[in-house]
Design a protein around this motif. Sequence first.
Motif, PDB file in Angstrom:
ATOM      1  N   PRO A   1      28.571   6.130  64.636  1.00 38.50           N
ATOM      2  CA  PRO A   1      29.232   6.925  65.645  1.00 38.50           C
ATOM      3  C   PRO A   1      29.891   6.061  66.481  1.00 38.50           C
ATOM      4  O   PRO A   1      29.705   4.890  66.895  1.00 38.50           O
ATOM      5  CB  PRO A   1      28.090   7.633  66.391  1.00 38.50           C
ATOM      6  N   PHE A   2      31.231   6.643  66.981  1.00 38.01           N
ATOM      7  CA  PHE A   2      32.273   5.747  67.929  1.00 38.01           C
ATOM      8  C   PHE A   2      32.531   6.623  69.096  1.00 38.01           C
ATOM      9  O   PHE A   2      32.212   7.958  68.926  1.00 38.01           O
ATOM     10  CB  PHE A   2      33.380   5.396  67.191  1.00 38.01           C
TER      11      PHE A   2
ATOM     12  N   VAL B   1      31.129   1.403  69.086  1.00 37.66           N
ATOM     13  CA  VAL B   1      29.969   1.968  68.503  1.00 37.66           C
ATOM     14  C   VAL B   1      29.260   2.534  69.902  1.00 37.66           C
ATOM     15  O   VAL B   1      29.062   2.043  70.718  1.00 37.66           O
ATOM     16  CB  VAL B   1      29.256   0.770  67.760  1.00 37.66           C
ATOM     17  N   ASP B   2      29.094   3.923  69.512  1.00 42.08           N
ATOM     18  CA  ASP B   2      28.280   4.539  70.462  1.00 42.08           C
ATOM     19  C   ASP B   2      26.721   4.520  70.120  1.00 42.08           C
ATOM     20  O   ASP B   2      26.215   5.075  69.156  1.00 42.08           O
ATOM     21  CB  ASP B   2      28.541   6.083  70.295  1.00 42.08           C
TER      22      ASP B   2
ATOM     23  N   VAL C   1      24.473  -2.733  64.500  1.00 39.69           N
ATOM     24  CA  VAL C   1      24.023  -1.413  64.062  1.00 39.69           C
ATOM     25  C   VAL C   1      22.654  -1.790  63.343  1.00 39.69           C
ATOM     26  O   VAL C   1      21.643  -0.834  63.207  1.00 39.69           O
ATOM     27  CB  VAL C   1      25.154  -0.813  63.227  1.00 39.69           C
ATOM     28  N   VAL C   2      22.775  -2.582  62.444  1.00 41.31           N
ATOM     29  CA  VAL C   2      21.375  -3.062  61.691  1.00 41.31           C
ATOM     30  C   VAL C   2      20.186  -3.420  62.641  1.00 41.31           C
ATOM     31  O   VAL C   2      19.047  -2.606  62.224  1.00 41.31           O
ATOM     32  CB  VAL C   2      21.599  -4.137  60.685  1.00 41.31           C
ATOM     33  N   GLU C   3      20.431  -4.169  63.410  1.00 36.96           N
ATOM     34  CA  GLU C   3      19.285  -4.542  64.621  1.00 36.96           C
ATOM     35  C   GLU C   3      19.057  -3.140  65.297  1.00 36.96           C
ATOM     36  O   GLU C   3      17.563  -2.685  65.371  1.00 36.96           O
ATOM     37  CB  GLU C   3      20.096  -5.220  65.437  1.00 36.96           C
ATOM     38  N   LEU C   4      19.777  -2.517  65.716  1.00 35.94           N
ATOM     39  CA  LEU C   4      19.715  -0.956  66.171  1.00 35.94           C
ATOM     40  C   LEU C   4      18.633  -0.214  65.463  1.00 35.94           C
ATOM     41  O   LEU C   4      17.635   0.412  65.796  1.00 35.94           O
ATOM     42  CB  LEU C   4      20.682  -0.192  66.743  1.00 35.94           C
TER      43      LEU C   4
ATOM     44  N   GLU D   1      34.820  10.916  65.834  1.00 34.28           N
ATOM     45  CA  GLU D   1      35.960   9.726  65.935  1.00 34.28           C
ATOM     46  C   GLU D   1      35.528   8.920  64.625  1.00 34.28           C
ATOM     47  O   GLU D   1      34.484   8.472  64.376  1.00 34.28           O
ATOM     48  CB  GLU D   1      35.536   8.973  67.109  1.00 34.28           C
ATOM     49  N   VAL D   2      36.668   8.490  63.951  1.00 29.74           N
ATOM     50  CA  VAL D   2      36.731   7.694  62.919  1.00 29.74           C
ATOM     51  C   VAL D   2      37.415   6.516  63.148  1.00 29.74           C
ATOM     52  O   VAL D   2      38.583   6.610  63.947  1.00 29.74           O
ATOM     53  CB  VAL D   2      37.037   8.198  61.482  1.00 29.74           C
TER      54      VAL D   2
END
Length: 294
Positions: free
Chosen positions: A16-17, A22-23, A62-65, A268-269
Amino acid sequence: MTDLSFRGVLPALVTPFRNGRVDEAAFVALVERQIDGGVHGLVPVGTTGETATLSHEEHRRVVELCVQTARGRVPVIAGAGSNSTEEAIELVRHAKAIGADAALVVTPYYNRPNQEGHYAHFAAINDAVQLPVFVYNVPSRTSTDISNETLARLAKLPNIIGIKDATGDLTRASFQRLMCGEDWIMLSGDDPTALGYMAHGGHGCISVTANVAPEQCSAFYDAALSGDWAGALQAQDRLITLHKALFSDSSPAPTKYALAHLGLCTDEVRLPLVAASEASRREVLQAMKDAGVA
C-alpha cells in the motif's frame, strides 16, 4: 515427504502507498487481516507488491515489516527475484538475514536466458545462500519459460524446493510432479485454475484474490487440502468472478481498488500503472458481492 509448512493459500501481498510512500501502518494491518482470515503463509514484494517500482530500501523494509508482523505465526516467502543473478543473491541473503522462511525468485526477465542459463542462475543462488527457494515461472510477464526438465535438475539441489507456477497450464503440473519427486512443493500462481492445479497434486497457491477475500480463499484451500472436492468446487464457484475481476485492468490496480473500497488502504499505484478504470471498478464491486466480501 513434502514439507507442508508451505501449503494452502499464501497471499501475494499488495504494497500500500500513501502520497507516494509505502504506507507501513496499512501494510501491517493488511498482514494482520490475512492472518486473522486463516491464510497459510505470506508473500511480500512479489509482482502484486509492485516490486518493480520499489527502491531497494523499500523492498527490504517491506520484507522486514512482514516478518516482524507475522512473528512466526505463518511462514513468509520473501520476493527476491531479479534479472541480475548477483542482485537476486543479495536479495535472498537479506531475506535470510531478517528471518524469512523462504525466498521467491522469478525467472530472469528481459535477458531471456536459455535453459542452461536458467539452471545456472538458480544453481548460483542455491550455492550462495542457505535458504529455501521457490522458482517463480510466469512467462506472460518475463517472456521466458523454465522447462520441467530444467526444474527436475534444480529439484536435486538442496535449497531449490519448489515452484510458483503461473502458467495456467495444468498438464505440466502432473509431469512436473512425477519428474521432480515427492519432495517438490508445487504452488499455483494462477487463482482461476488453482482448483485443477490442486487436483493435479499441487499443494497450494500464491494468490492475488486472497488480498481481498482471505477467509473465502482460506476456506477453499482448507477444503481442497482435506480432500473435500465438492466443498472446494462450491467455494471456487463463489470466487471465480472475483478471480477474473481482479485482472480486469492492470494488476494490482483492481485489487487495490477493492481494498480501498473496504477502507483498508488507498488505491494508489505507482507509474507506469494507473488506477483501475471505471469499468473495472464496477466489475470488482459486483464480484466482491458474488464472493461474499463485505
